[in-house]
Design a protein around this motif. Structure first.
Motif, PDB file in Angstrom:
ATOM      1  N   GLY A 159       5.183 -17.964  -1.384  1.00 12.54           N
ATOM      2  CA  GLY A 159       5.821 -19.030  -1.057  1.00 12.54           C
ATOM      3  C   GLY A 159       5.794 -20.388  -1.508  1.00 12.54           C
ATOM      4  N   LYS A 160       5.081 -20.288  -2.752  1.00  9.72           N
ATOM      5  CA  LYS A 160       4.688 -21.327  -3.612  1.00  9.72           C
ATOM      6  C   LYS A 160       4.581 -21.084  -5.156  1.00  9.72           C
ATOM      7  N   ILE A 161       4.584 -22.051  -5.926  1.00 10.81           N
ATOM      8  CA  ILE A 161       4.552 -21.822  -7.424  1.00 10.81           C
ATOM      9  C   ILE A 161       3.354 -22.496  -8.044  1.00 10.81           C
ATOM     10  N   GLY A 162       2.943 -22.053  -9.139  1.00  7.45           N
ATOM     11  CA  GLY A 162       1.910 -22.587  -9.876  1.00  7.45           C
ATOM     12  C   GLY A 162       0.296 -22.261  -9.835  1.00  7.45           C
ATOM     13  N   GLN A 163       0.160 -21.110  -8.978  1.00  7.14           N
ATOM     14  CA  GLN A 163      -0.981 -20.557  -8.774  1.00  7.14           C
ATOM     15  C   GLN A 163      -2.003 -20.230 -10.017  1.00  7.14           C
ATOM     16  N   LEU A 164      -1.375 -20.182 -11.199  1.00  4.84           N
ATOM     17  CA  LEU A 164      -2.022 -19.916 -12.390  1.00  4.84           C
ATOM     18  C   LEU A 164      -2.224 -21.417 -12.941  1.00  4.84           C
ATOM     19  N   GLY A 165      -1.539 -22.419 -12.770  1.00  5.02           N
ATOM     20  CA  GLY A 165      -2.031 -23.745 -13.418  1.00  5.02           C
ATOM     21  C   GLY A 165      -1.441 -23.793 -14.784  1.00  5.02           C
ATOM     22  N   THR A 166      -0.649 -22.812 -14.935  1.00  3.59           N
ATOM     23  CA  THR A 166      -0.036 -22.999 -16.439  1.00  3.59           C
ATOM     24  C   THR A 166       1.258 -23.412 -16.253  1.00  3.59           C
ATOM     25  N   ASN A 167       2.306 -22.763 -17.139  1.00  3.73           N
ATOM     26  CA  ASN A 167       3.766 -23.102 -17.029  1.00  3.73           C
ATOM     27  C   ASN A 167       4.479 -22.504 -15.691  1.00  3.73           C
ATOM     28  N   ASP A 168       3.834 -21.821 -15.229  1.00  2.00           N
ATOM     29  CA  ASP A 168       4.167 -21.313 -13.654  1.00  2.00           C
ATOM     30  C   ASP A 168       4.429 -22.630 -12.669  1.00  2.00           C
ATOM     31  N   THR A 169       3.799 -23.542 -13.089  1.00  2.00           N
ATOM     32  CA  THR A 169       3.959 -24.716 -12.062  1.00  2.00           C
ATOM     33  C   THR A 169       5.178 -25.316 -11.956  1.00  2.00           C
ATOM     34  N   PHE A 170       5.944 -25.219 -13.188  1.00  2.00           N
ATOM     35  CA  PHE A 170       7.624 -25.960 -13.019  1.00  2.00           C
ATOM     36  C   PHE A 170       8.522 -24.841 -13.591  1.00  2.00           C
ATOM     37  N   ALA A 171       8.165 -23.679 -13.871  1.00  2.00           N
ATOM     38  CA  ALA A 171       9.280 -22.535 -14.308  1.00  2.00           C
ATOM     39  C   ALA A 171      10.315 -22.343 -13.186  1.00  2.00           C
TER      40      ALA A 171
ATOM     41  N   LYS B 109      -6.573 -16.564 -15.821  1.00  2.00           N
ATOM     42  CA  LYS B 109      -5.729 -15.782 -14.827  1.00  2.00           C
ATOM     43  C   LYS B 109      -4.576 -15.232 -15.125  1.00  2.00           C
ATOM     44  N   THR B 110      -4.106 -14.314 -14.535  1.00  2.00           N
ATOM     45  CA  THR B 110      -2.785 -13.699 -14.803  1.00  2.00           C
ATOM     46  C   THR B 110      -2.203 -13.176 -13.527  1.00  2.00           C
ATOM     47  N   VAL B 111      -0.792 -13.001 -13.663  1.00  2.00           N
ATOM     48  CA  VAL B 111      -0.079 -12.670 -12.501  1.00  2.00           C
ATOM     49  C   VAL B 111      -0.981 -11.752 -11.745  1.00  2.00           C
ATOM     50  N   ILE B 112      -1.577 -10.663 -12.325  1.00  2.00           N
ATOM     51  CA  ILE B 112      -2.234  -9.873 -11.421  1.00  2.00           C
ATOM     52  C   ILE B 112      -3.146 -10.401 -10.428  1.00  2.00           C
ATOM     53  N   ASP B 113      -3.833 -11.572 -10.761  1.00  2.19           N
ATOM     54  CA  ASP B 113      -4.593 -12.385  -9.524  1.00  2.19           C
ATOM     55  C   ASP B 113      -3.684 -12.847  -8.543  1.00  2.19           C
ATOM     56  N   VAL B 114      -2.244 -13.111  -9.043  1.00  2.95           N
ATOM     57  CA  VAL B 114      -1.332 -13.641  -7.685  1.00  2.95           C
ATOM     58  C   VAL B 114      -1.296 -12.504  -6.837  1.00  2.95           C
ATOM     59  N   LEU B 115      -0.724 -11.146  -7.463  1.00  4.41           N
ATOM     60  CA  LEU B 115      -0.456  -9.918  -6.712  1.00  4.41           C
ATOM     61  C   LEU B 115      -1.397  -9.471  -6.096  1.00  4.41           C
ATOM     62  N   GLU B 116      -2.665  -9.471  -6.511  1.00  9.84           N
ATOM     63  CA  GLU B 116      -3.902  -9.188  -5.662  1.00  9.84           C
ATOM     64  C   GLU B 116      -4.115  -9.711  -4.673  1.00  9.84           C
TER      65      GLU B 116
ATOM     66  N   ILE C  11       6.819 -15.201 -13.533  1.00 10.75           N
ATOM     67  CA  ILE C  11       5.658 -15.195 -12.816  1.00 10.75           C
ATOM     68  C   ILE C  11       5.974 -16.367 -11.472  1.00 10.75           C
ATOM     69  N   SER C  12       6.827 -17.491 -11.746  1.00  8.39           N
ATOM     70  CA  SER C  12       7.077 -18.419 -10.773  1.00  8.39           C
ATOM     71  C   SER C  12       7.876 -17.820  -9.568  1.00  8.39           C
ATOM     72  N   THR C  13       8.860 -16.800 -10.092  1.00  4.79           N
ATOM     73  CA  THR C  13       9.593 -15.645  -9.069  1.00  4.79           C
ATOM     74  C   THR C  13       8.893 -14.694  -8.220  1.00  4.79           C
ATOM     75  N   ILE C  14       7.588 -14.301  -8.932  1.00 10.59           N
ATOM     76  CA  ILE C  14       6.809 -13.549  -8.245  1.00 10.59           C
ATOM     77  C   ILE C  14       5.932 -14.220  -7.074  1.00 10.59           C
ATOM     78  N   GLU C  15       5.397 -15.498  -7.522  1.00 12.73           N
ATOM     79  CA  GLU C  15       4.665 -16.262  -6.485  1.00 12.73           C
ATOM     80  C   GLU C  15       5.389 -16.558  -5.606  1.00 12.73           C
ATOM     81  N   ASP C  16       6.694 -17.198  -5.730  1.00  9.56           N
ATOM     82  CA  ASP C  16       7.811 -17.670  -4.719  1.00  9.56           C
ATOM     83  C   ASP C  16       7.782 -16.577  -3.771  1.00  9.56           C
ATOM     84  N   ASN C  17       8.146 -15.413  -4.197  1.00  8.09           N
ATOM     85  CA  ASN C  17       8.456 -14.206  -3.288  1.00  8.09           C
ATOM     86  C   ASN C  17       7.378 -13.768  -2.581  1.00  8.09           C
ATOM     87  N   TRP C  18       6.089 -13.869  -2.969  1.00  2.00           N
ATOM     88  CA  TRP C  18       5.154 -13.211  -2.046  1.00  2.00           C
ATOM     89  C   TRP C  18       4.120 -14.355  -1.443  1.00  2.00           C
TER      90      TRP C  18
END
Length: 344
Positions: A321-333, A144-151, A312-319
């Motif tokens: 409300g949580k981080i870590g959707q990719l299960g990579t380093n976005d989990t704790f960035a 997965k990439t940030v595109i999955d989160v955005l879409e 990535i974590s900033t994008i996840e949190d922004n849209w």
């Protein structure tokens, strides 16, 4: 007709009446009139990525030194790239990991490169495996990439590259020459979760389309932009880079539409020090936009630790409300705090 469709159509009409530059943040729309999804800190994010310079030489350039000191601008004073060489840093920006593809791991198999201080054309001729790993990597469709989160959040997106060999779509051409597009700097074409889907390939463009989208007031909510290897300072220097920015971007960077409810980020892929002792990898990174408050001198610098996966974590949190959707380093960035710095 659904209420959302009526609202979106009204936004398009109002945007056209305002000479295609929407001024009402409630009616901002992306390509084809797609309504913006409201974010927690911002409604649009723009990322432009430059190349291979240590933080202090960049700070020494007069333009870069003054840029973060403007109103609604902030220096991320503790922002770091993640590894060397270029490409794995770009992977971290959209996937949260380099999946082990970095120079530090490569040296275990090729110890003769341990003392390299730069990667020149001569280096690639001597060690052709470096060029292969820097251009031809493809990750399978289950990555997965940030595109999955955005879409999933319904957020519009487009990626733009200067010198991209085609106007629109997925293209796998490698580096053409020293003034052109480099595939290794454009991570979207290295993930089959993107390239196997025509609808996603349709969001990948030559940079000319960015300026059309800007002119028409139809910028998507997520914008990723890479210059050529000349304009991004990979093959030039900070003086050339600042002149390029002033010529191409200065007016856009300060324009109201570009900044309204937006988080804009100017960063570098990695430091200029390629030695294996360079584990710090600190790089110049500035954010700006209408939501970046700078009411005091202290608001102009954020000393919290950030790295490329924070994008990535900033994008996840922004849209979401949580981080870590990719299960990579976005989990704790760390999430970039836009309004006020962590250290204020």
């Amino acid at each position: 007709m659904k209420l959302a469709s009526v609202f979106a159509a009204s936004c398009v009409l109002l945007a056209a009446m305002a000479q295609a530059k929407p001024t009402n943040k409630k009616c901002q729309t992306g390509p084809h009139g797609v309504k913006y999804v409201k974010g927690r800190q911002f409604d649009r994010i723009f990322q432009i990525v430059f190349e291979n310079h240590d933080v202090w030489p960049v700070q020494a350039d007069p333009w870069f030194n003054k840029f973060w000191k403007k109103d609604n601008h902030r220096l991320l004073g503790n922002y770091h790239a993640i590894t060397h060489v270029s490409q794995p840093n770009y992977f971290n920006m959209i996937a949260g990991s380099d999946f082990g593809d970095n120079l530090y791991n490569a040296v275990a198999h090729h110890p003769e490169v341990a003392n390299l201080t730069s990667l020149t054309l001569e280096t690639y001729y001597k060690y052709p495996w470096l060029a292969d790993s820097d251009n031809l990597i493809n990750y399978p469709a289950n990555v997965k990439t940030v595109i999955d989160v955005l879409e999933e959040a319904g957020v519009s997106w487009r990626a733009y590259a200067e010198g991209y060999p085609i106007h629109q779509g997925c293209n796998f051409t490698m580096t053409v020459d020293s003034t052109a597009y480099a595939r290794r700097h454009f991570p979207f074409v290295s993930f089959e979760s993107i390239t196997n889907k025509p609808e996603r390939c349709n969001n990948i463009f030559n940079s000319d389309q960015f300026f059309e989208d800007y002119k028409n007031g139809e910028l998507p909510q997520y914008i990723y932009y890479v210059p050529t290897v000349k304009d991004d300072m990979h093959d030039t220097n900070t003086t050339y880079g600042s002149q390029y920015i002033q010529k191409t971007w200065s007016k856009i960077f300060e324009e109201k539409y570009f900044n309204e409810n937006a988080l804009n980020i100017l960063t570098f892929d990695e430091s200029g020090n390629f030695t294996f002792s360079d584990m710090n990898n600190q790089i110049y990174t500035t954010i700006w936009g209408s939501g970046v408050e700078t009411k005091s001198t202290w608001d102009h610098i954020d000393w919290a630790y950030y790295n490329h996966t924070s994008l990535i974590s900033t994008i996840e949190d922004n849209w979401t409300g949580k981080i870590g959707q990719l299960g990579t380093n976005d989990t704790f960035a760390n999430v970039i705090r836009v309004k006020k710095p962590y250290t204020s």
